[in-house]
Design a protein around this motif. Structure first.
Motif, mmCIF file in Angstrom:
data_model
loop_
_atom_site.group_PDB
_atom_site.id
_atom_site.type_symbol
_atom_site.label_atom_id
_atom_site.label_comp_id
_atom_site.label_asym_id
_atom_site.label_seq_id
_atom_site.Cartn_x
_atom_site.Cartn_y
_atom_site.Cartn_z
ATOM 1 N N ASN A 23 0.797 -1.228 0.000
ATOM 2 C CA ASN A 23 0.000 0.000 0.000
ATOM 3 C C ASN A 23 0.831 1.281 0.000
ATOM 4 O OD1 ASN A 23 -2.319 -1.554 0.011
ATOM 5 N ND2 ASN A 23 -2.359 -1.663 2.226
ATOM 6 N N LEU A 24 2.156 1.152 0.025
ATOM 7 C CA LEU A 24 2.996 2.347 -0.034
ATOM 8 C C LEU A 24 2.975 2.922 -1.452
ATOM 9 C CD1 LEU A 24 6.244 1.617 1.995
ATOM 10 C CD2 LEU A 24 4.446 3.233 2.522
ATOM 11 N N VAL A 25 2.815 4.213 -1.542
ATOM 12 C CA VAL A 25 2.884 4.895 -2.831
ATOM 13 C C VAL A 25 4.356 5.222 -3.059
ATOM 14 C CG1 VAL A 25 2.092 6.888 -4.174
ATOM 15 C CG2 VAL A 25 0.570 5.834 -2.465
ATOM 16 N N ILE A 26 5.017 4.418 -3.868
ATOM 17 C CA ILE A 26 6.470 4.500 -4.046
ATOM 18 C C ILE A 26 6.906 5.891 -4.502
ATOM 19 C CG2 ILE A 26 8.459 3.552 -5.308
ATOM 20 C CD1 ILE A 26 7.246 1.654 -3.179
ATOM 21 N N SER A 27 6.137 6.504 -5.381
ATOM 22 C CA SER A 27 6.526 7.821 -5.896
ATOM 23 C C SER A 27 6.478 8.918 -4.830
ATOM 24 C CB SER A 27 5.630 8.212 -7.076
ATOM 25 O OG SER A 27 4.277 8.299 -6.634
ATOM 26 N N SER A 28 5.818 8.660 -3.702
ATOM 27 C CA SER A 28 5.722 9.671 -2.639
ATOM 28 C C SER A 28 6.840 9.547 -1.605
ATOM 29 C CB SER A 28 4.374 9.548 -1.923
ATOM 30 O OG SER A 28 4.343 8.392 -1.099
ATOM 31 N N LEU A 29 7.621 8.483 -1.652
ATOM 32 C CA LEU A 29 8.642 8.245 -0.625
ATOM 33 C C LEU A 29 9.816 9.207 -0.770
ATOM 34 C CD1 LEU A 29 8.753 4.343 -0.680
ATOM 35 C CD2 LEU A 29 7.512 5.817 0.907
ATOM 36 N N HIS A 30 10.257 9.737 0.366
ATOM 37 C CA HIS A 30 11.436 10.592 0.382
ATOM 38 C C HIS A 30 12.051 10.562 1.766
ATOM 39 C CE1 HIS A 30 9.441 13.871 2.614
ATOM 40 N NE2 HIS A 30 8.374 13.580 1.895
ATOM 41 N N LEU A 31 13.272 11.081 1.843
ATOM 42 C CA LEU A 31 13.993 11.147 3.110
ATOM 43 C C LEU A 31 13.720 12.489 3.783
ATOM 44 C CD1 LEU A 31 17.306 9.485 1.929
ATOM 45 C CD2 LEU A 31 15.482 8.460 3.298
ATOM 46 N N GLN A 32 14.457 12.780 4.841
ATOM 47 C CA GLN A 32 14.293 14.033 5.572
ATOM 48 C C GLN A 32 14.379 15.233 4.623
ATOM 49 O OE1 GLN A 32 13.739 13.727 8.930
ATOM 50 N NE2 GLN A 32 13.319 15.889 9.098
ATOM 51 N N ASP A 33 15.312 15.182 3.692
ATOM 52 C CA ASP A 33 15.389 16.174 2.617
ATOM 53 C C ASP A 33 14.440 15.682 1.515
ATOM 54 O OD1 ASP A 33 15.965 17.605 0.306
ATOM 55 O OD2 ASP A 33 18.131 17.500 0.562
ATOM 56 N N PRO A 34 13.347 16.386 1.252
ATOM 57 C CA PRO A 34 12.338 15.908 0.291
ATOM 58 C C PRO A 34 12.855 15.704 -1.127
ATOM 59 C CG PRO A 34 11.556 17.873 1.461
ATOM 60 C CD PRO A 34 12.989 17.655 1.853
ATOM 61 N N THR A 35 14.030 16.248 -1.450
ATOM 62 C CA THR A 35 14.581 16.023 -2.797
ATOM 63 C C THR A 35 15.253 14.662 -2.915
ATOM 64 O OG1 THR A 35 16.701 17.080 -2.278
ATOM 65 C CG2 THR A 35 14.937 18.503 -3.121
ATOM 66 N N CYS A 36 15.465 13.972 -1.797
ATOM 67 C CA CYS A 36 16.088 12.636 -1.807
ATOM 68 C C CYS A 36 14.988 11.586 -1.858
ATOM 69 C CB CYS A 36 16.971 12.443 -0.576
ATOM 70 S SG CYS A 36 18.361 13.583 -0.516
ATOM 71 N N LYS A 37 14.808 11.030 -3.040
ATOM 72 C CA LYS A 37 13.707 10.100 -3.287
ATOM 73 C C LYS A 37 14.237 8.705 -3.588
ATOM 74 C CE LYS A 37 10.551 13.668 -4.864
ATOM 75 N NZ LYS A 37 9.375 13.438 -4.054
ATOM 76 N N VAL A 38 13.350 7.805 -3.949
ATOM 77 C CA VAL A 38 13.703 6.429 -4.276
ATOM 78 C C VAL A 38 14.759 6.429 -5.374
ATOM 79 C CG1 VAL A 38 12.810 4.275 -5.248
ATOM 80 C CG2 VAL A 38 11.470 5.511 -3.553
ATOM 81 N N SER A 39 15.842 5.676 -5.144
ATOM 82 C CA SER A 39 16.940 5.638 -6.122
ATOM 83 C C SER A 39 16.764 4.544 -7.162
ATOM 84 C CB SER A 39 18.281 5.453 -5.401
ATOM 85 O OG SER A 39 18.267 4.251 -4.656
ATOM 86 N N PHE A 40 16.021 3.476 -6.798
ATOM 87 C CA PHE A 40 15.813 2.364 -7.738
ATOM 88 C C PHE A 40 14.552 1.637 -7.305
ATOM 89 C CE2 PHE A 40 16.366 -2.076 -9.047
ATOM 90 C CZ PHE A 40 16.571 -1.913 -10.404
ATOM 91 N N VAL A 41 13.775 1.193 -8.274
ATOM 92 C CA VAL A 41 12.566 0.423 -7.979
ATOM 93 C C VAL A 41 12.394 -0.662 -9.035
ATOM 94 C CG1 VAL A 41 11.023 2.010 -9.213
ATOM 95 C CG2 VAL A 41 10.119 0.601 -7.380
#
Length: 133
Positions: free
Chosen positions: A33-51
């Motif tokens: 149920n996780l929306v992969i495109s919405s995932l990010h770290l503390q810095d919102p510009t750091c997102k999923v690197s590979f899926v």
């Protein structure tokens, strides 16, 4: 010195500590149920690197992406947070937001101890100039 290779695992979320980065692996089977495109770290510009079909990966550098460093008497501790949306588990085609997921993760490194310091001091100080002829 690493305290452990896999520091934390929670139903589909696994953290691996290296000397340079905290690697977060998300199982898409255990966390469907996780929306992969919405995932990010503390810095919102750091997102999923590979899926791919089975997993998503985020990398949190120890010196970037909002990673915070704390120290204790014996450890250096690096902390970051993954944030993302969860969709409802209803089997409809439309996506409704169930809520926000926040997952704080950390890696600890044992401090090294200096038992002695060896130094060298020359007895005579001087400069010697040689003529190149």
């Amino acid at each position: 010195m690493l305290t452990s290779c896999i520091l934390f695992e929670l139903s589909g979320l696994e953290v691996k500590c290296t000397h340079y980065v905290m690697e977060l692996t998300i199982s898409r089977f255990l966390r469907p149920n996780l929306v992969i495109s919405s995932l990010h770290l503390q810095d919102p510009t750091c997102k999923v690197s590979f899926v791919n079909d089975t997993h998503a990966f985020l990398n949190a550098p120890l010196d970037g992406c909002g990673t915070q460093q704390r120290t204790s008497e014996k450890y250096f501790i690096y902390i970051n947070t993954m944030t993302g949306d969860e969709k409802s588990s209803k089997s409809r085609a439309e996506i409704t937001r169930k809520g926000r997921l926040k997952f704080e993760f950390k890696c600890s490194f044992k401090k090294l101890q200096v038992l002695s310091i060896v130094s060298y001091s020359p007895r005579q100080k001087g400069v010697r100039i040689a003529d190149g002829k």
